[in-house]
Write an enzyme that holds these catalytic residues in place. Structure first.
Site, PDB file in Angstrom:
ATOM      1  N   HIS A  26      -7.712  49.155  19.811  1.00 54.47           N
ATOM      2  CA  HIS A  26      -7.816  50.334  20.839  1.00 54.47           C
ATOM      3  C   HIS A  26      -9.495  50.600  21.514  1.00 54.47           C
ATOM      4  O   HIS A  26      -9.679  51.233  22.385  1.00 54.47           O
ATOM      5  CB  HIS A  26      -7.856  52.000  19.515  1.00 54.47           C
TER       6      HIS A  26
ATOM      7  N   LYS B 103     -10.382  66.962  21.032  1.00 56.79           N
ATOM      8  CA  LYS B 103      -9.739  67.006  19.612  1.00 56.79           C
ATOM      9  C   LYS B 103      -9.002  68.497  18.758  1.00 56.79           C
ATOM     10  O   LYS B 103      -8.832  67.869  17.775  1.00 56.79           O
ATOM     11  CB  LYS B 103     -10.543  66.082  18.544  1.00 56.79           C
TER      12      LYS B 103
ATOM     13  N   THR C 269      -7.044  56.101  16.227  1.00 52.42           N
ATOM     14  CA  THR C 269      -6.188  54.965  16.959  1.00 52.42           C
ATOM     15  C   THR C 269      -5.635  53.752  16.190  1.00 52.42           C
ATOM     16  O   THR C 269      -6.280  52.752  16.465  1.00 52.42           O
ATOM     17  CB  THR C 269      -5.425  54.961  18.683  1.00 52.42           C
TER      18      THR C 269
END
Ligand code: CA
Length: 399
Positions: free
Chosen positions: A119, A238, A330
């Site tokens: 990621h 976020k 992630t």
């Protein structure tokens, strides 16, 4: 006297027994475990309906009691469910479909890491295309992370309102609903017992502080994030919402799922070193988008161990508390169909994917995303984690 019949190989068999918080109409939320498709009230099952810890509306009091007590409670639950239910437990059992599930933990502080090499490298290529080295120089030396917002962590099934914010345009910043709303499929770790300020948790002691695991969807507004993140990192892109699964799978249930992390090279500094090797978890995740599975991220590919993340989180003397939550970042594997975020899956939106017959890049209003996962249990069984589900609703007009 009755016995609850659940198949030995059920994802929620005796080898799992996750913890959650449930309510039925007219009653306050209380702790429960899930056994098959039954939700079983812990305090009623174990014989003291008013036990202040086992009848609490969150796991936090049980977390604070520490590792030895977690073993004791798990053993007692296992024994009570294995045989005929005692008379006093007759009101403990509900069908899963008949209860409301709540946030299982009152989340104290929340940190999000960035522990997947695949990621981090993919995002490096997308955000810094001119840099030949996709990983920044610190990445293999420490688990990179940032502090997030515990108040916006919600339980599975909660609608997610499309966030508004600033994003860059050719004519300067503009304000409006995010046009690049994304997911991040992650695993969250619940800290059971924390550490006092100034007394870090050593990496070899970390596993006794870790209580359990949840599924974690870190909803991310990529356009807001890309404009705001330099130089201090993610903030409003976020902090509007993260979804967790309602069941906390105890670390005690995941011993058969432990696997060595990928080889860490160069060698880490001594405070992060683990003997004989750092361990991760062999959790197979699944990302469903509008009813179609679009990705299967493998947690076993994660570079940094949860114990290393907790040791790093406290090495400067920062205190942690019962109910702290840290997420892995992630989860992405090496293959395209193992990527845990749509920005990677669609390569920044340039390579749309077909979802339920439609060409798609980022999330549209009405879209629903569900994370699921399983992991190896003892004797060939599998452990289920339930689901982390969320649907996107339109941005709210500014009043
Ligand atoms: Ca994240």
């Amino acid at each position: 006297m009755t016995r609850l019949e659940v198949a030995a190989d059920d994802l929620f068999g005796l080898h799992n027994l996750p913890y959650g918080v449930y309510s039925v109409p007219g009653q306050e939320p209380r702790l429960a475990t899930r056994y098959g498709d039954y939700v079983v009230d812990l305090a009623l099952l174990l014989g003291d309906p008013d036990d202040p810890v086992l009848a609490a509306p969150s796991l936090n009091p049980l977390l604070a009691q520490g590792h030895a007590r977690w073993v004791e409670v798990r053993t007692a639950i296992t024994q009570a469910l294995r045989g005929d239910l005692p008379e006093h437990a007759v009101h403990a059992v509900h069908d899963l479909g008949a209860v409301t599930l709540h946030l299982p933990v009152e989340v104290a502080d929340y940190v999000d890491f960035y522990a997947s090499e695949h990621h981090a490298a993919n995002l490096g290529r997308l955000f810094r295309p001119d840099n030949p080295e996709p990983l920044l120089p610190n990445w293999r030396h420490l688990p990179v992370g940032y502090h997030g917002r515990s108040a916006s962590i919600v339980v599975s099934g909660t609608d997610i309102v499309r966030p508004c914010g600033q994003r860059a345009s050719d004519t300067g910043p503009v304000f409006g609903p995010s046009t690049r709303l994304d997911i991040e499929a992650e695993i969250g770790f619940v800290v059971g017992t924390g550490n006092p300020m100034g007394e870090p948790i050593a990496v070899e002691a970390a596993e006794r502080h870790l209580f359990g695991v949840v599924l974690f969807n870190d909803w991310s507004a990529r356009d807001i994030q890309a404009w705001e993140y330099v130089p201090l990192g993610p903030n409003l892109g976020k902090s509007f919402a993260s979804t967790i699964s309602p069941w906390v799978v105890p670390m005690l249930a995941l011993e058969a799922a432990r696997v060595p992390t990928p080889v860490q090279e160069p060698a880490v500094l001594p405070y992060l070193a683990m003997q004989p090797h750092p361990w991760g978890l062999d959790i197979d995740l699944e990302v469903e988008w509008n009813g179609e599975v679009v990705s299967r991220p493998p947690y076993a590919a994660m570079y940094w161990s949860p114990a290393q993340m907790l040791a790093h989180l406290t090495v400067n003397g920062a205190p942690t508390r019962s109910g702290d939550l840290f997420a892995s970042g992630t989860v992405s594997g090496p293959a395209k169909e193992q990527r845990g975020a749509f920005i990677e899956l669609t390569w920044g939106g340039r390579e749309p994917v077909t979802v339920a017959g439609a060409r798609r890049t980022f999330l549209e209003d009405g879209d629903e995303v569900v994370l699921r996962a399983t992991a190896p249990g003892p004797d060939g069984t599998r452990i289920g984690f339930g689901e982390a589900r969320g649907r996107i609703t339109p941005a709210k007009p500014r009043s």
